[in-house]
Scaffold this motif. Structure first.
Motif, short mmCIF file in Angstrom:
data_model
loop_
_atom_site.label_atom_id
_atom_site.label_comp_id
_atom_site.label_asym_id
_atom_site.label_seq_id
_atom_site.Cartn_x
_atom_site.Cartn_y
_atom_site.Cartn_z
N TRP A 105 -38.47 11.30 -23.82
CA TRP A 105 -37.66 10.13 -24.51
C TRP A 105 -36.20 10.61 -24.56
O TRP A 105 -35.32 9.71 -24.17
CB TRP A 105 -38.08 9.86 -25.93
CG TRP A 105 -37.67 8.98 -26.38
CD1 TRP A 105 -37.96 7.60 -26.32
CD2 TRP A 105 -36.69 8.88 -27.43
NE1 TRP A 105 -37.14 6.76 -27.11
CE2 TRP A 105 -36.34 7.31 -27.73
CE3 TRP A 105 -35.82 9.71 -27.92
CZ2 TRP A 105 -35.37 7.12 -28.81
CZ3 TRP A 105 -34.74 9.55 -28.67
CH2 TRP A 105 -34.39 8.18 -29.29
N VAL A 106 -35.78 11.78 -25.10
CA VAL A 106 -34.49 12.30 -25.00
C VAL A 106 -33.53 11.82 -23.76
O VAL A 106 -32.54 11.40 -23.46
CB VAL A 106 -34.20 13.59 -25.73
CG1 VAL A 106 -32.84 13.75 -25.62
CG2 VAL A 106 -34.59 13.42 -27.09
N SER A 108 -34.52 10.21 -21.06
CA SER A 108 -34.53 8.74 -20.35
C SER A 108 -33.53 7.90 -20.94
O SER A 108 -33.17 6.97 -20.65
CB SER A 108 -35.86 8.15 -20.63
OG SER A 108 -36.29 8.04 -22.08
N GLN A 109 -33.01 8.26 -22.44
CA GLN A 109 -32.12 7.55 -23.28
C GLN A 109 -30.77 8.03 -22.91
O GLN A 109 -29.67 7.80 -23.63
CB GLN A 109 -32.38 7.47 -24.59
CG GLN A 109 -33.83 6.91 -24.78
CD GLN A 109 -33.86 5.52 -24.21
OE1 GLN A 109 -33.16 4.73 -24.34
NE2 GLN A 109 -35.04 5.23 -23.63
N ALA A 110 -30.60 9.27 -22.37
CA ALA A 110 -29.26 10.02 -22.21
C ALA A 110 -28.37 9.42 -21.41
O ALA A 110 -28.34 8.64 -20.54
CB ALA A 110 -29.53 11.29 -21.53
N GLU A 111 -27.23 9.27 -22.23
CA GLU A 111 -25.84 8.71 -21.67
C GLU A 111 -24.85 9.74 -21.46
O GLU A 111 -23.58 9.41 -20.91
CB GLU A 111 -25.30 7.69 -22.40
CG GLU A 111 -26.40 6.45 -22.70
CD GLU A 111 -25.64 5.10 -23.47
OE1 GLU A 111 -24.71 5.35 -24.03
OE2 GLU A 111 -26.51 4.29 -23.60
N GLY A 176 -35.26 -0.69 -14.52
CA GLY A 176 -34.78 0.24 -15.26
C GLY A 176 -35.26 1.75 -14.33
O GLY A 176 -36.09 2.62 -14.97
N THR A 178 -34.10 4.65 -14.21
CA THR A 178 -33.79 6.03 -14.79
C THR A 178 -34.91 6.07 -15.90
O THR A 178 -34.79 7.18 -16.63
CB THR A 178 -32.21 6.26 -15.17
OG1 THR A 178 -31.78 5.24 -15.91
CG2 THR A 178 -31.58 6.32 -13.92
N THR A 179 -35.22 4.98 -16.58
CA THR A 179 -36.01 4.96 -17.58
C THR A 179 -37.60 4.61 -17.37
O THR A 179 -38.50 5.04 -18.17
CB THR A 179 -35.41 3.72 -18.82
OG1 THR A 179 -35.51 2.66 -18.10
CG2 THR A 179 -34.10 4.30 -19.20
N TYR A 182 -40.09 7.63 -17.09
CA TYR A 182 -40.40 8.14 -18.30
C TYR A 182 -41.37 7.53 -19.16
O TYR A 182 -42.27 8.13 -20.05
CB TYR A 182 -39.06 8.76 -18.97
CG TYR A 182 -38.48 9.78 -18.20
CD1 TYR A 182 -38.78 11.02 -18.28
CD2 TYR A 182 -37.50 9.42 -17.28
CE1 TYR A 182 -38.06 11.92 -17.48
CE2 TYR A 182 -36.86 10.26 -16.58
CZ TYR A 182 -37.22 11.60 -16.75
OH TYR A 182 -36.73 12.85 -15.83
N TYR A 183 -41.17 6.10 -19.24
CA TYR A 183 -42.11 5.33 -20.10
C TYR A 183 -43.60 5.42 -19.60
O TYR A 183 -44.40 5.76 -20.23
CB TYR A 183 -41.66 3.62 -20.19
CG TYR A 183 -40.17 3.56 -20.73
CD1 TYR A 183 -39.79 4.47 -21.66
CD2 TYR A 183 -39.76 2.44 -20.50
CE1 TYR A 183 -38.47 4.28 -22.34
CE2 TYR A 183 -38.29 2.33 -20.76
CZ TYR A 183 -37.89 3.12 -21.89
OH TYR A 183 -36.56 3.17 -22.43
#
Length: 414
Positions: A105-106, A108-111, A176, A178-179, A182-183
Motif C-alpha cells: 500500500w505504501v 503504490s501511493q508513493a510520490e 492506474g 503503478t497502483t 498492488y490493489y
C-alpha cells in the motif's frame, strides 16, 4: 493454539476448534505465502522506467529504492530470523502477510523516493519474516525427504520472484499502471490470512521457558556447526553471486533490455526481466545429479552472463533470451545442490536461524553490487556499467566453478 497465544508465546489451556489441514495443504500454504510475498516485492520491476519518469528518479535513485528492500530484508533476517522457532511458523507467516500488505500500500501511493523506499523496506521485512519460517516449515513437513524440502523452498522463492515482473507488467495495463498491480495483489495476499487463521497450528519447536519469554526474540549471533561450516560458506558464496545477477535483472535490467529490443511494452519488459528467475525456478523440477553438478552450473552461469553483454552489442533478442534462460538454469542447479547440502547438515532445531543467515549473505548480493552498478551507470553510462558488471560476475562464477571442480575431483580420488 490461537494466533494471539502464539505471539504471546503462552500455551492455551482450553481446546480450540480449527482446520486440521493435511500435510499437502500445509505444504501449499507455506510455499504460497513466501511466493506471494515475493511476487508483491517484484511487481515494480517493469514499472521502474515509468516510476523513474513520473518521479524524476536517476538510475542511482532506482537502485536505492531497490536496495532499501534488500537492506531491510537482510536486517530483519539478522534480527528476527529465529522468531518462528519460538512463536511458531503460522504466527510468523501471518506477521509477514500483514507487513507485506502494508508495504504494498505504501509503495503504490508513493510520490517521492523516500516513500518509495519506505514501501520497499516494509516489503523486505515481510519477505524476511516468511523466509526462515517457510523453509523450516517445509522441512518439518517433509522430514524424510530433505532434498525435496529444499527444492520446494527454492521453487517457491525463485518462482515468486520470476512471476512478479510478469504479473506486474500485465496488471500495469489496467487503469492506474503503478497502483492497479498492488490493489489486485493485496486482495490475493489478504485472502491467505483466512486459511492461516483457521489452521490448527503446530506448536513452536523451541517454546521459551521462564517468566519473560520475550527475551528469546532478542537478536542472536549467527552460529553454524563445524560440520556444516564449509557447506554454509559455499552456499552463501553461490547465493551472493546468484542474487547479484538477479538484482541486476530486477532493477536496472528493464531499461537495459528495453534498449536491446527497442520496446516500451511493460509486459514484454517484465517477461524478459523475470526470465532468468523463471528458468531458475523450473530447474528445481529437473533431476540433475552428479559430483560435478555445481561447477558445471556455475560455469554455465558465468558464460551466460557474459553473453548478456554480447546480446546488447549485437541487439539480438534470441541471444538475450537464450543467455537469460541458461543463466537461470545454471544458477538453479548449482544453488539447489549447495543449499540442499547445508540444509541437510543443520540440526532441525536451528534450521530457520541458519537458513536465514544463508539468505542474509545471499540477499546482500542483491544490494551491494546493484548499488555500485547504479552509481557506475550515473557516472559512466548504462552500457559501460553493465559491461563491467557482467565481466566481474563472469569471473566470479568461473572462479567458483574452478574451485568446486577441484574439490569434486579430490573427493572422487579419495
Amino acid at each position: 493454539m490461537t494466533v494471539f497465544s502464539e505471539l504471546r508465546m503462552r500455551p492455551v489451556t482450553a481446546g480450540r476448534r480449527g482446520w486440521n489441514a493435511s500435510t499437502t495443504a500445509r505444504l501449499v500454504m507455506a510455499g504460497a505465502v513466501i511466493s506471494l510475498l515475493l511476487v508483491g516485492a517484484n511487481l515494480a520491476t517493469p514499472l521502474y522506467p515509468l516510476l523513474q519518469a513520473n518521479l524524476g528518479l536517476s538510475p542511482l535513485g532506482v537502485t536505492a529504492a531497490f536496495a532499501s528492500y534488500v537492506l531491510a530484508l537482510v536486517a530483519t533476517l539478522m534480527l528476527a530470523g529465529h522468531w518462528s522457532d519460538h512463536i511458531g511458523r503460522r504466527a510468523a507467516l501471518i506477521l509477514a502477510v500483514l507487513a507485506g500488505l502494508a508495504g504494498g500500500w505504501v509503495f503504490s501511493q508513493a510520490e517521492t523516493l523516500l516513500a518509495l523506499s519506505a514501501g520497499r523496506a516494509m516489503q523486505g521485512v515481510a519477505v524476511a519474516l516468511a523466509t526462515g519460517a517457510s523453509a523450516a516449515a517445509l522441512r518439518e513437513l517433509l522430514p524424510s525427504r530433505p532434498e525435496w524440502a529444499s527444492r520446494f523452498t527454492l521453487l517457491a522463492t525463485a518462482g515468486g520472484v520470476a512471476a512478479g515482473p510478469v504479473i506486474g507488467g500485465l496488471l500495469s495495463l489496467l487503469p492506474g499502471p503503478t497502483t492497479a498491480p498492488y490493489y489486485v495483489h493485496s486482495v490475493v495476499l489478504a485472502g491467505m490470512l483466512v486459511p492461516l487463521f483457521l489452521l490448527n497450528a503446530r506448536p513452536a519447536i523451541r517454546p521459551p521457558a521462564g517468566p519473560r519469554p520475550i527475551l528469546v526474540l532478542a537478536p542472536r549471533r549467527p552460529s553454524v556447526s563445524t560440520e556444516a561450516r564449509g557447506a554454509f560458506w559455499l552456499a552463501a558464496g553461490v547465493g551472493f553471486l546468484s542474487f547479484s545477477v538477479f538484482g541486476f535483472c530486477l532493477s536496472l535490467a528493464p531499461g537495459y533490455f528495453a534498449q536491446i529490443v527497442d520496446t516500451g511494452s511493460r509486459p514484454v519488459i517484465g517477461a524478459l526481466a523475470g526470465m532468468t528467475l523463471g528458468a531458475s525456478a523450473l530447474s528445481q523440477l529437473m533431476a540433475v545429479r552428479g559430483r560435478f553438478v555445481v561447477p558445471a552450473g556455475l560455469a554455465v552461469l558465468g558464460i551466460s552472463v557474459l553473453l548478456l553483454a554480447a546480446a546488447a552489442s549485437w541487439r539480438s533478442l534470441p541471444l538475450l533470451v537464450a543467455a537469460s534462460v541458461c543463466a537461470g538454469l545454471g544458477q538453479g542447479v548449482a544453488f539447489r545442490t549447495v543449499f540442499n547440502d547445508v540444509a541437510a547438515k543443520v540440526e532441525v532445531s536451528h534450521h530457520a536461524q541458519v537458513i536465514s543467515t544463508v539468505y542474509v549473505i545471499t540477499y546482500l548480493g542483491s544490494a551491494v553490487p546493484v548499488i555500485g552498478l547504479g552509481w557506475a551507470t550515473s557516472a559512466f553510462g548504462l552500457q559501460a556499467a553493465v559491461l563491467a558488471f557482467v565481466l566481474v560476475c563472469c569471473a566470479a562464477a568461473l572462479t567458483l566453478a574452478a574451485l568446486t571442480f577441484r574439490t569434486a575431483r579430490r573427493q572422487r580420488t579419495a
